[in-house]
Motif scaffolding. Structure first.
Motif, PDB file in Angstrom:
ATOM      1  N   HIS A  95      44.236  44.326  39.224  1.00 10.30           N
ATOM      2  CA  HIS A  95      43.723  43.728  40.130  1.00 10.30           C
ATOM      3  C   HIS A  95      42.658  44.653  41.343  1.00 10.30           C
ATOM      4  CE1 HIS A  95      43.287  41.769  43.430  1.00 10.30           C
ATOM      5  NE2 HIS A  95      43.813  42.464  45.090  1.00 10.30           N
ATOM      6  N   ALA A  96      42.789  45.778  40.788  1.00  6.68           N
ATOM      7  CA  ALA A  96      42.168  47.437  41.410  1.00  6.68           C
ATOM      8  C   ALA A  96      41.065  47.037  40.704  1.00  6.68           C
ATOM      9  CB  ALA A  96      42.769  48.726  41.685  1.00  6.68           C
ATOM     10  N   LEU A  97      40.855  46.891  39.604  1.00  3.48           N
ATOM     11  CA  LEU A  97      39.728  47.671  38.622  1.00  3.48           C
ATOM     12  C   LEU A  97      39.374  45.860  38.191  1.00  3.48           C
ATOM     13  CD1 LEU A  97      41.262  49.289  36.158  1.00  3.48           C
ATOM     14  CD2 LEU A  97      39.473  50.345  38.592  1.00  3.48           C
ATOM     15  N   ASP A  98      39.677  44.534  38.756  1.00  9.57           N
ATOM     16  CA  ASP A  98      38.725  43.307  38.449  1.00  9.57           C
ATOM     17  C   ASP A  98      37.904  43.700  39.979  1.00  9.57           C
ATOM     18  OD1 ASP A  98      38.676  40.519  37.878  1.00  9.57           O
ATOM     19  OD2 ASP A  98      39.983  40.094  39.708  1.00  9.57           O
ATOM     20  N   MET A  99      38.708  44.073  40.982  1.00  6.74           N
ATOM     21  CA  MET A  99      38.184  43.713  41.924  1.00  6.74           C
ATOM     22  C   MET A  99      36.464  44.822  42.119  1.00  6.74           C
ATOM     23  SD  MET A  99      40.577  43.609  44.943  1.00  6.74           S
ATOM     24  CE  MET A  99      39.690  43.985  45.983  1.00  6.74           C
ATOM     25  N   THR A 100      36.663  46.383  41.765  1.00  8.46           N
ATOM     26  CA  THR A 100      35.184  46.710  41.588  1.00  8.46           C
ATOM     27  C   THR A 100      34.661  46.405  40.792  1.00  8.46           C
ATOM     28  OG1 THR A 100      37.393  48.975  41.590  1.00  8.46           O
ATOM     29  CG2 THR A 100      34.918  49.286  41.213  1.00  8.46           C
ATOM     30  N   LYS A 101      32.851  46.540  41.021  1.00  3.31           N
ATOM     31  CA  LYS A 101      31.908  45.598  40.930  1.00  3.31           C
ATOM     32  C   LYS A 101      31.285  46.453  39.293  1.00  3.31           C
ATOM     33  CE  LYS A 101      33.348  42.131  42.716  1.00  3.31           C
ATOM     34  NZ  LYS A 101      34.565  41.630  41.359  1.00  3.31           N
ATOM     35  N   PHE A 102      31.160  46.782  38.453  1.00  7.77           N
ATOM     36  CA  PHE A 102      30.572  47.465  37.868  1.00  7.77           C
ATOM     37  C   PHE A 102      29.134  47.103  37.015  1.00  7.77           C
ATOM     38  CE2 PHE A 102      34.915  47.066  36.245  1.00  7.77           C
ATOM     39  CZ  PHE A 102      35.643  47.953  36.428  1.00  7.77           C
ATOM     40  N   ARG A 103      28.136  46.782  38.142  1.00  8.46           N
ATOM     41  CA  ARG A 103      26.974  46.013  38.138  1.00  8.46           C
ATOM     42  C   ARG A 103      26.002  47.214  38.049  1.00  8.46           C
ATOM     43  NH1 ARG A 103      25.716  41.278  41.176  1.00  8.46           N
ATOM     44  NH2 ARG A 103      23.810  41.788  40.516  1.00  8.46           N
TER      45      ARG A 103
END
Length: 135
Positions: A95-103
């Motif tokens: 969940h945490a990594l899904d929410m972190t935007k890798f842009r």
């Protein structure tokens, strides 16, 4: 934990207070009896590595921070396959990594998200120890 779109949208008080999100997750991890303190710190330290890279904003550091974040989940799954982390920790990291935007095109949002994610993770480490995390 409510489903926010970005970490930056979480109120730090909701994350860190007693009976807040981090407290609840650490309490659930206690029931899994995993991970032990050294495993939890290992993942936390990996996160800190990426956070440090974002403090010196170059394209190379931004790319390396994104790679560091992207590699956390495969490492979590590997630890799960070795039975050293439990389901609660795996769900938290998913969940945490899904929410972190890798842009790369929005470095400021990435930095805000990453910082908030690390605050959350830090609170989990603290509460995990409070609940008598395994040594």
């Amino acid at each position: 934990m409510k489903k926010n779109k970005y970490w930056a949208s979480y109120d730090i008080n909701d994350i860190s207070k007693k009976n807040g999100h981090a407290y609840i997750i650490a309490d659930e991890m206690k029931n899994d009896r995993k991970p032990d303190n050294s495993q939890l710190r290992k993942f936390y330290n990996e996160g800190l590595k990426g956070k440090g890279l974002l403090n010196i904003p170059t394209d190379e550091n931004l790319e390396e921070a994104i790679i560091t974040l992207n590699m956390l989940l495969p490492r979590v799954y590997y630890a799960k396959s070795r039975n050293v982390v439990g389901n609660t920790f795996v769900k938290f990291m998913e969940h945490a990594l899904d929410m972190t935007k890798f842009r790369k095109d929005d470095a400021e949002l990435l930095k805000k998200d990453y910082n908030q994610f690390m605050r959350f993770f830090e609170a989990i480490v603290g509460y995990h120890n409070y609940f008598g995390g395994r040594r």
